[in-house]
Design an enzyme around this catalytic site. Structure first.
Site, PDB file in Angstrom:
ATOM      1  N   ASN A  11     -28.144  62.875  27.618  1.00  0.00           N
ATOM      2  CA  ASN A  11     -26.926  62.936  26.689  1.00  0.00           C
ATOM      3  C   ASN A  11     -26.513  61.279  26.567  1.00  0.00           C
ATOM      4  O   ASN A  11     -27.307  60.542  26.683  1.00  0.00           O
ATOM      5  CB  ASN A  11     -25.752  63.322  27.762  1.00  0.00           C
ATOM      6  CG  ASN A  11     -24.498  64.151  27.021  1.00  0.00           C
ATOM      7  OD1 ASN A  11     -24.207  63.700  26.060  1.00  0.00           O
ATOM      8  ND2 ASN A  11     -23.925  65.368  27.562  1.00  0.00           N
TER       9      ASN A  11
ATOM     10  N   THR B 104     -27.215  56.095  46.682  1.00  0.00           N
ATOM     11  CA  THR B 104     -27.270  54.809  47.065  1.00  0.00           C
ATOM     12  C   THR B 104     -28.565  54.447  47.975  1.00  0.00           C
ATOM     13  O   THR B 104     -28.512  53.980  48.986  1.00  0.00           O
ATOM     14  CB  THR B 104     -25.963  54.600  48.193  1.00  0.00           C
ATOM     15  OG1 THR B 104     -26.134  55.505  49.097  1.00  0.00           O
ATOM     16  CG2 THR B 104     -24.698  54.719  47.324  1.00  0.00           C
TER      17      THR B 104
ATOM     18  N   HIS C 298     -27.554  40.457  41.326  1.00  0.00           N
ATOM     19  CA  HIS C 298     -27.649  38.941  41.774  1.00  0.00           C
ATOM     20  C   HIS C 298     -27.581  38.941  43.489  1.00  0.00           C
ATOM     21  O   HIS C 298     -27.432  39.948  43.871  1.00  0.00           O
ATOM     22  CB  HIS C 298     -26.360  38.326  41.395  1.00  0.00           C
ATOM     23  CG  HIS C 298     -25.063  38.899  41.525  1.00  0.00           C
ATOM     24  ND1 HIS C 298     -24.488  39.038  42.845  1.00  0.00           N
ATOM     25  CD2 HIS C 298     -24.299  39.791  40.770  1.00  0.00           C
ATOM     26  CE1 HIS C 298     -23.380  39.846  42.831  1.00  0.00           C
ATOM     27  NE2 HIS C 298     -23.202  40.465  41.562  1.00  0.00           N
TER      28      HIS C 298
END
Length: 191
Positions: free
Chosen positions: A85, A166, A116
């Site tokens: 999408n 996660t 970072h």
């Protein structure tokens, strides 16, 4: 030397890929309905019959898809028959793989690294930690999902809208949702 394979409908992608020194391989029947930017120094492989953008999918004109294989060894591989999408963003410093027949909702974001360093003195000089992201075959990913480094999503999984995955591993045939995403049910029926 670049390897770029595509049909005429991806001319704008070729120009961006050349500027960024990205190696791009595009399979047969790939369609770009939404503007798609491919940048970086790594490689991007897009399987046969994959589509980018859906005119009726919402935010079609106000977003674009971006595939960024940031560094020389970075790799993004999208399988065959993947339906994407609007507003996809993949940023890879290592490896992101999406399996065949996957359905991707609007505004999916995937990153296989921190971007970072975490410590204050590393923030402008480090990529941070890198861990590949692997999404299995026939996965259904809802709208506004974020998938972070180290995530492994098994075949046939469903990821609910607005979830944040996660860096965990989820077995095949799992329904997951939430922030952070967790297993909420199984797709396997008990006899």
């Amino acid at each position: 030397m670049q390897r770029i394979k595509c049909s005429l409908n991806c001319l704008t992608i070729l120009l961006v890929a050349r500027l960024g020194r990205t190696t791009v391989e595009i399979g047969k029947g790939v369609r770009f309905y939404q503007k798609t930017r491919i940048t970086g120094k790594g490689s991007v492989v897009i399987g046969n019959n994959t589509t980018f953008g859906i005119p009726a999918g919402g935010r079609f004109k106000s977003t674009y898809c971006e595939l960024q294989a940031r560094y020389k060894d970075a790799r993004i591989k999208i399988g065959e028959n993947v339906a994407i999408n609007n507003g996809l963003t993949i940023i890879s410093a290592a490896s992101v793989e999406i399996g065949d027949d996957t359905l991707i909702g609007r505004e999916l974001q995937i990153s296989d690294h921190d971007g970072h360093g975490i410590l204050p003195d590393e923030r402008r000089v480090s990529k941070g930690k890198l861990k590949p992201v692997t999404i299995g075959k026939n996965v259904w990913i809802g709208n506004n999902v974020t998938i972070l480094k180290g995530s492994v999503i098994g075949d046939n999984c469903i990821i609910g809208a607005c979830s944040v995955v996660t860096g965990k591993c989820f077995a095949e045939n799992t329904v997951l949702a939430g922030n952070p995403a967790k297993e909420i049910s199984s797709l396997i029926r008990n006899a």
